[in-house]
Scaffold this active site. Structure first.
Site, PDB file in Angstrom:
ATOM      1  N   GLU A  37       0.843  -1.203   0.000  1.00 24.05           N
ATOM      2  CA  GLU A  37       0.000   0.000   0.000  1.00 24.05           C
ATOM      3  C   GLU A  37       0.874   1.247   0.000  1.00 24.05           C
ATOM      4  OE1 GLU A  37      -3.336   0.866   2.532  1.00 24.05           O
ATOM      5  OE2 GLU A  37      -3.813  -1.257   2.762  1.00 24.05           O
ATOM      6  N   SER A  92       5.463 -20.251   1.949  1.00 23.44           N
ATOM      7  CA  SER A  92       5.398 -21.596   2.513  1.00 23.44           C
ATOM      8  C   SER A  92       4.651 -22.518   1.576  1.00 23.44           C
ATOM      9  CB  SER A  92       4.688 -21.579   3.877  1.00 23.44           C
ATOM     10  OG  SER A  92       5.277 -20.651   4.758  1.00 23.44           O
ATOM     11  N   ASP A 103      -5.383  -9.941   3.078  1.00 20.26           N
ATOM     12  CA  ASP A 103      -5.200  -8.504   3.311  1.00 20.26           C
ATOM     13  C   ASP A 103      -5.927  -8.132   4.596  1.00 20.26           C
ATOM     14  OD1 ASP A 103      -4.951  -5.799   3.317  1.00 20.26           O
ATOM     15  OD2 ASP A 103      -5.796  -5.469   1.324  1.00 20.26           O
TER      16      ASP A 103
END
Length: 653
Positions: free
Chosen positions: A51, A131, A203
């Site tokens: 952002e 991961s 998010d």
């Protein structure tokens, strides 16, 4: 906790770090565990940085359309996690988040503020890597029972992030990886179920631009001036006066722009993060998870999970497999994509959280396998936006290919997958390499070598060295616009530019293919005739947080050649300045639900953080070579045994 404090009360000889600092630790408290868990959760969220990057580029004068080209969202052609979704999850109106075009451009003061914040973030260690996890049902394994694999990739360091632990009590018998001091297992298995985690990449952060009141004591919120809630944090510095840090709190969270030098006319930026939720029961979720015996009890644990949002894959000894997207996930208004900071006036507040019953989940899917690698986990019909910035397209594609390319899998096959170093980034760039027109004989020869190469980022590969040196060189194309030396996290931008042209190349008065050819020639000139093997450059590096800055770094720090790159299953993120590997597999496990004591696990460095301990780095060569330790809850050698007993009150004595 009481055991640790009882040990400290004996005034023991402390590790070298404490002696060098002249520091004796304070008594251990439950808050110490909770704070470290919060710090890990904060490190696993990254939307605040992207952002801020977009905000900075907007303030520099770039259009939103150009920023979207430079920072493209995740590709749509990656493998979908869900081939089938429960119908109950498809009955809602799709909430489309499209960024509203009416927002004003940040001024130059805001640009300077964002620039300072980004510079500060670069100085801080970044925990988030990536991961993998996957689980295969019995129809896809040699044993006829599930196999579950997991390898979370995090920042490499000393001591290791994880601690291998077998925890046995009256109503639990669980083994795997935990955080030091935490009385539960984070990744592992008990006698009934096994689980593994990856970052959802949800998010769960938003930056809000505040309109401050004239006197600077408050900000405009819902058409009223709301005063800042101010507190002072005192930071004690050895040999120096304490540092007082004033923190301004808002309805969203702290004003993070206060940590950089005051810039007149710069609007304050406040951060809202799900980790600030007042009722965080994530630790309770793990306590419940450790004792779960089936899918129903596993989901009951997930209901208490808040942050960081994780992709849990599940298997049990009865042969079931499953998936659940855990965590508290915000709902945003249409028009708020989460990609840019928004006005902090109350108009763009979160609209609540995705109901637990509507979080993505899967149980015994038809394909009899589930995998996650930080890719998009939401189906196209999902009614909520979890994130727009996913990763793992290359890794998830490779994982699914490896699963589907073989009819039956064994533990050895799972390990081979975790150690896979074929990079699909190279495959994507083959069409670009085919169109390059080097003029030197050496350039022509190396172009052919790269075209016939299989993309294996092995230790002995010179092709890997040339390819990644070339790729890093390509990223210089964006520097005039972004101010960033390297822009390696967005390969799809460079692929699009090389294939279709781009204004950045036009500014250099050449085509993008001419630019790419020039970079290849420069790359080869950099290495002369002595191109090092990938393992000579690309070395997993473990730095001690204190001793690395002293002459003792020679004894404390470790580095070891390592294969792979940031796009391979065996992920290995490097510093583009020197190719030093800084993120990698912080833990690996393969769980055999047919016979749990056949399971395997490993982590780098060792179980001890003490420099003179034989267990300081004894696991490092095993980790590097792809070897594992037995993951057993019985019949293993015991050097020392610690028995914890309940603390009795005076009335029970």
């Amino acid at each position: 906790m009481n055991g640790i404090n009882a040990y400290l009360a004996t005034k023991p000889s402390l590790p070298l770090e404490f002696q060098l600092l002249g520091f004796f630790p304070e008594p251990w408290t439950p808050a110490d565990v909770m704070v470290w868990a919060k710090m890990m959760a904060f490190g696993l969220t990254r939307n605040r940085k992207t952002e801020l990057k977009r905000y900075h580029l907007l303030a520099k004068g770039l259009s939103r359309e150009r920023i979207a080209q430079l920072m493209p969202l995740s590709p749509e052609n990656g493998p979908a996690l869900f081939s089938l979704m429960p119908k109950r999850m498809l009955s809602f109106e799709k909430r489309v988040s499209v960024e509203s075009p009416e927002k004003t451009r940040p001024n130059d003061a805001n640009r300077k503020s964002a620039e300072a914040l980004l510079a500060m973030m670069k100085r801080l260690p970044t925990l988030a890597g990536a991961s993998n996890n996957w689980v295969l049902g019995g129809s896809r394994t040699l044993s006829g029972k599930p196999l579950l694999a997991n390898d979370p990739h995090l920042l490499l360091g000393i001591p290791s992030t994880w601690h291998l632990m077998h925890l046995e009590g009256p109503d639990e018998n669980v083994i795997g990886a935990t955080l030091p001091g935490l009385p539960s297992i984070i990744i592992g298995h008990n006698n009934h179920i096994a689980w593994g985690i990856t970052n959802v990449a949800a998010d769960v952060e938003d930056l809000y631009v505040l309109q401050e009141s004239d006197d600077g004591k408050g900000y405009l919120y819902q058409n009223q001036v709301k005063p800042y809630q101010i507190r002072t944090e005192t930071i004690h510095v050895k040999g120096e006066p304490p540092v007082a840090l004033t923190v301004r709190e808002t309805v969203y969270g702290p004003v993070i722009s206060d940590v950089v030098e005051d810039i007149p006319d710069a609007a304050p930026l406040a951060l809202r993060w799900i980790g600030h939720h007042p009722f965080d029961t994530t630790l309770d979720a793990y306590f419940t998870l450790n004792k779960a015996q089936n899918w129903t009890e596993f989901k009951a644990a997930m209901k208490r999970y808040v942050v960081p949002s994780q992709n849990f894959v599940y298997a049990d000894v009865k042969g079931n497999i499953g998936y659940f997207a855990s965590g508290l996930l915000p709902i945003r208004k249409p028009g708020h994509s989460g990609l840019y900071p928004m006005p902090g006036n109350g108009e763009w507040d979160w609209q609540g959280f995705i109901p637990f019953e509507e979080l993505p989940e899967m149980f015994n899917p038809e394909q009899d396998y589930i995998f996650t690698a930080n890719q998009n986990i939401a189906p196209s019909d999902y009614p909520y936006t979890i994130s727009l910035e996913w990763t793992g397209y290359y890794r998830s594609t490779r994982i699914e290919h490896k699963i589907r390319n073989q009819e039956k899998h064994s533990i050895a096959d799972m390990i081979t997958m975790q150690l896979d170093t074929i990079s699909l980034l190279h495959k994507d760039f083959v069409p670009v390499l085919q169109k390059l027109t080097p003029t030197s004989v050496r350039g022509q020869q190396w172009r052919e070598r790269l075209l016939t190469w299989d993309g294996n980022m092995s230790l002995n590969s010179q092709e890997a060295t040339v390819f990644h040196s070339w790729y890093v060189g390509l990223s210089g194309l964006t520097k005039p616009e972004t101010g960033e030396e390297y822009w390696i996290d967005y390969p799809s931008y460079f692929l699009t530019a090389m294939q279709n042209g781009d204004v950045a190349c036009e500014a250099l008065k050449m085509t993008c293919l001419e630019y790419a050819t020039q970079v290849l020639e420069q790359t080869l000139a950099r290495w002369d005739d002595k191109i090092p093997a990938w393992g000579q450059l690309h070395q997993a590096t473990f730095k001690h947080p204190l001793l690395t800055h002293t002459p003792l770094a020679f004894f404390s720090d470790r580095k070891i050649p390592f294969a792979g790159d940031m796009f391979t299953i065996n992920k290995a993120i490097y510093d583009p300045e020197n190719f030093r590997m800084i993120h990698g597999a912080s833990y690996r496990q393969v769980i055999d639900l047919a016979k749990l004591d056949n399971s395997r696990y490993i982590h780098p460095m060792g179980q001890s953080g003490q420099l003179l301990s034989p267990h300081y780095d004894d696991l490092l060569p095993l980790w590097q070579k792809g070897e594992y330790l037995p993951n057993k809850t019985k019949d293993y050698p015991v050097a020392d045994r610690l028995v914890l007993e309940p603390l009795m009150s005076d009335s029970n004595i």
